[in-house]
Design a protein around this motif. Structure first.
Motif, short mmCIF file in Angstrom:
data_model
loop_
_atom_site.label_atom_id
_atom_site.label_comp_id
_atom_site.label_asym_id
_atom_site.label_seq_id
_atom_site.Cartn_x
_atom_site.Cartn_y
_atom_site.Cartn_z
N SER A 248 0.83 -1.19 0.00
CA SER A 248 0.00 0.00 0.00
C SER A 248 0.87 1.24 0.00
CB SER A 248 -0.92 0.02 1.23
OG SER A 248 -1.79 -1.09 1.21
N ASP A 249 0.34 2.34 -0.57
CA ASP A 249 1.10 3.58 -0.55
C ASP A 249 1.08 4.18 0.85
OD1 ASP A 249 -1.06 5.93 -0.42
OD2 ASP A 249 -1.84 4.36 -1.75
N SER A 250 2.01 5.09 1.11
CA SER A 250 2.19 5.64 2.45
C SER A 250 0.96 6.39 2.94
CB SER A 250 3.41 6.57 2.47
OG SER A 250 4.59 5.84 2.22
N ASN A 251 0.30 7.14 2.07
CA ASN A 251 -0.89 7.87 2.48
C ASN A 251 -1.97 6.92 2.99
OD1 ASN A 251 0.36 10.21 1.74
ND2 ASN A 251 -1.02 10.71 0.05
N THR A 252 -2.13 5.79 2.31
CA THR A 252 -3.14 4.80 2.70
C THR A 252 -2.80 4.21 4.06
OG1 THR A 252 -3.61 4.26 0.40
CG2 THR A 252 -4.27 2.65 2.06
N ILE A 253 -1.52 3.90 4.28
CA ILE A 253 -1.10 3.33 5.57
C ILE A 253 -1.32 4.34 6.69
CG2 ILE A 253 0.88 2.52 6.90
CD1 ILE A 253 2.01 1.37 4.31
N PRO B 199 2.59 14.40 8.16
CA PRO B 199 2.68 15.33 7.02
C PRO B 199 4.07 15.34 6.37
CG PRO B 199 1.45 16.35 8.79
CD PRO B 199 2.02 15.07 9.35
N LEU B 200 5.12 15.21 7.20
CA LEU B 200 6.47 15.15 6.64
C LEU B 200 6.68 13.89 5.82
CD1 LEU B 200 8.69 16.43 9.62
CD2 LEU B 200 8.26 17.60 7.45
N ILE B 201 6.15 12.77 6.30
CA ILE B 201 6.28 11.52 5.55
C ILE B 201 5.55 11.62 4.21
CG2 ILE B 201 5.58 9.09 5.51
CD1 ILE B 201 6.19 8.96 8.49
N LYS B 202 4.39 12.25 4.20
CA LYS B 202 3.67 12.44 2.94
C LYS B 202 4.48 13.30 1.98
CE LYS B 202 -0.98 11.80 4.83
NZ LYS B 202 -2.34 12.40 5.02
N GLN B 203 5.20 14.29 2.52
CA GLN B 203 6.06 15.13 1.67
C GLN B 203 7.28 14.34 1.18
OE1 GLN B 203 6.95 18.57 4.07
NE2 GLN B 203 4.84 19.34 3.97
N LEU C 33 10.53 9.09 16.55
CA LEU C 33 9.32 8.31 16.78
C LEU C 33 9.66 6.87 17.13
CD1 LEU C 33 6.74 9.37 14.02
CD2 LEU C 33 6.88 10.13 16.39
N GLU C 34 10.65 6.30 16.46
CA GLU C 34 11.05 4.92 16.75
C GLU C 34 11.53 4.79 18.20
OE1 GLU C 34 12.30 2.67 12.71
OE2 GLU C 34 13.87 3.89 13.64
N LYS C 35 12.26 5.79 18.67
CA LYS C 35 12.72 5.76 20.06
C LYS C 35 11.53 5.84 21.02
CE LYS C 35 17.24 7.83 19.10
NZ LYS C 35 18.12 9.02 19.28
N LEU D 142 3.22 -1.70 12.08
CA LEU D 142 2.90 -1.05 10.81
C LEU D 142 3.85 0.11 10.52
CD1 LEU D 142 -1.02 -0.84 10.58
CD2 LEU D 142 0.54 -1.80 8.89
N GLU D 143 4.20 0.85 11.55
CA GLU D 143 5.06 2.01 11.36
C GLU D 143 6.54 1.60 11.26
OE1 GLU D 143 4.15 4.94 14.32
OE2 GLU D 143 2.09 5.18 13.64
N ASN D 144 7.03 0.88 12.27
CA ASN D 144 8.46 0.54 12.32
C ASN D 144 8.90 -0.39 11.20
OD1 ASN D 144 8.65 2.04 14.65
ND2 ASN D 144 9.61 0.44 15.87
N ASN D 145 8.03 -1.35 10.84
CA ASN D 145 8.45 -2.41 9.93
C ASN D 145 7.95 -2.26 8.50
OD1 ASN D 145 9.77 -3.66 12.10
ND2 ASN D 145 7.91 -4.73 12.71
N ILE D 146 6.96 -1.38 8.29
CA ILE D 146 6.42 -1.22 6.94
C ILE D 146 6.55 0.22 6.44
CG2 ILE D 146 4.34 -1.38 5.50
CD1 ILE D 146 3.43 -3.71 7.25
N LEU D 147 6.08 1.19 7.24
CA LEU D 147 6.06 2.58 6.78
C LEU D 147 7.43 3.25 6.87
CD1 LEU D 147 4.40 5.01 5.79
CD2 LEU D 147 3.91 5.53 8.20
#
Length: 232
Positions: free
Chosen positions: A78-83, A147-151, A170-172, A221-226
């Motif tokens: 899936s694209d990042s916006n969808t996730i 918003p930064l990730i979408k950019q 965020l990971e920390k 979902l965030e750490n391992n995919i996005l």
């Protein structure tokens, strides 16, 4: 999994199977703790309720549970916006709702049983630390980092290095939230219930364990995919 609740289901069994149904029972003034050993039909009759309406409310909880159990592997394509939209809807909003609903139960069990079970005092402290940090974390994700990730995804980010640093931060925060949950699990001996645990005590442990699972899926979902899309 088909909807498991019927008019003959015992109230206590419903809560044991789907702990978040306790919110529905509380709202409808149905005693799921000490008076939970009765079928749903009897509880409805005692409280002058409509069975179809109550079943519909319980089904909403069931459907949320089913949606939370979706296989996350589909998100790798899936694209990042969808996730991001999925995370906000199915993890941020759900976590906020559960943290608010669970808080009074954690407080009550700590106050009532804390003298005899000192670990509940620690559970209370850890839960409220976790609640504060997760709410702040999710707000930062939505207001700043997503918003930064979408950019980053569409190539319009002004400062890529700063954006990457925010993701690492965020990971920390994920690591620290996971550590708090591990401490809760440790202090409760893997959510092992004492012999004198009442219904609310059992409910708190069940919902804390479910919250742990929800949070771990959120982080997965965030750490391992996005995030790896932009950290590699």
């Amino acid at each position: 999994m088909t909807f498991p609740i019927t008019s003959n289901s015992l109230v206590k069994d419903i809560v044991n199977e789907l702990p978040k149904t306790s919110d529905v029972f509380k709202k409808n003034r149905i005693d799921f703790c000490c008076g939970g050993n009765i079928p749903l039909s009897e509880a409805v009759a005692q409280n002058g309720l409509n069975m179809d309406t109550l079943i519909a409310e319980l089904n909403v909880v069931f459907e949320k549970y089913e949606n939370a159990e979706k296989d996350v592997e589909v998100w790798t394509d899936s694209d990042s916006n969808t996730i991001i939209d999925h995370v906000i809807t199915n993890y941020h909003r759900v976590s906020e709702e559960e943290l608010a609903a669970l808080s009074p139960y954690v407080t009550k069990v700590s106050r009532v049983h804390g003298d005899n079970h000192r670990e509940l005092i620690k559970v209370y402290e850890l839960f409220y630390e976790f609640k504060k940090e997760l709410i702040e974390h999710m707000a930062k994700e939505e207001a700043i980092v997503f918003p930064l990730i979408k950019q980053l995804a569409d190539g319009t980010v002004d400062n890529r290095t700063e954006a990457i640093a925010m993701i690492v931060e965020l990971e920390k925060e994920h690591d620290h939230a996971g550590e708090i949950l591990r401490q809760i699990r440790a202090v409760t001996f893997d959510y092992e219930l004492p012999l004198d645990a009442c219904g609310t005590y059992r409910l708190v442990y069940a919902r804390l364990e479910a919250l742990e699972g929800l949070t771990f899926m959120h982080v997965h979902l965030e750490n391992n995919i996005l995030f790896p899309r932009y950290l590699s």
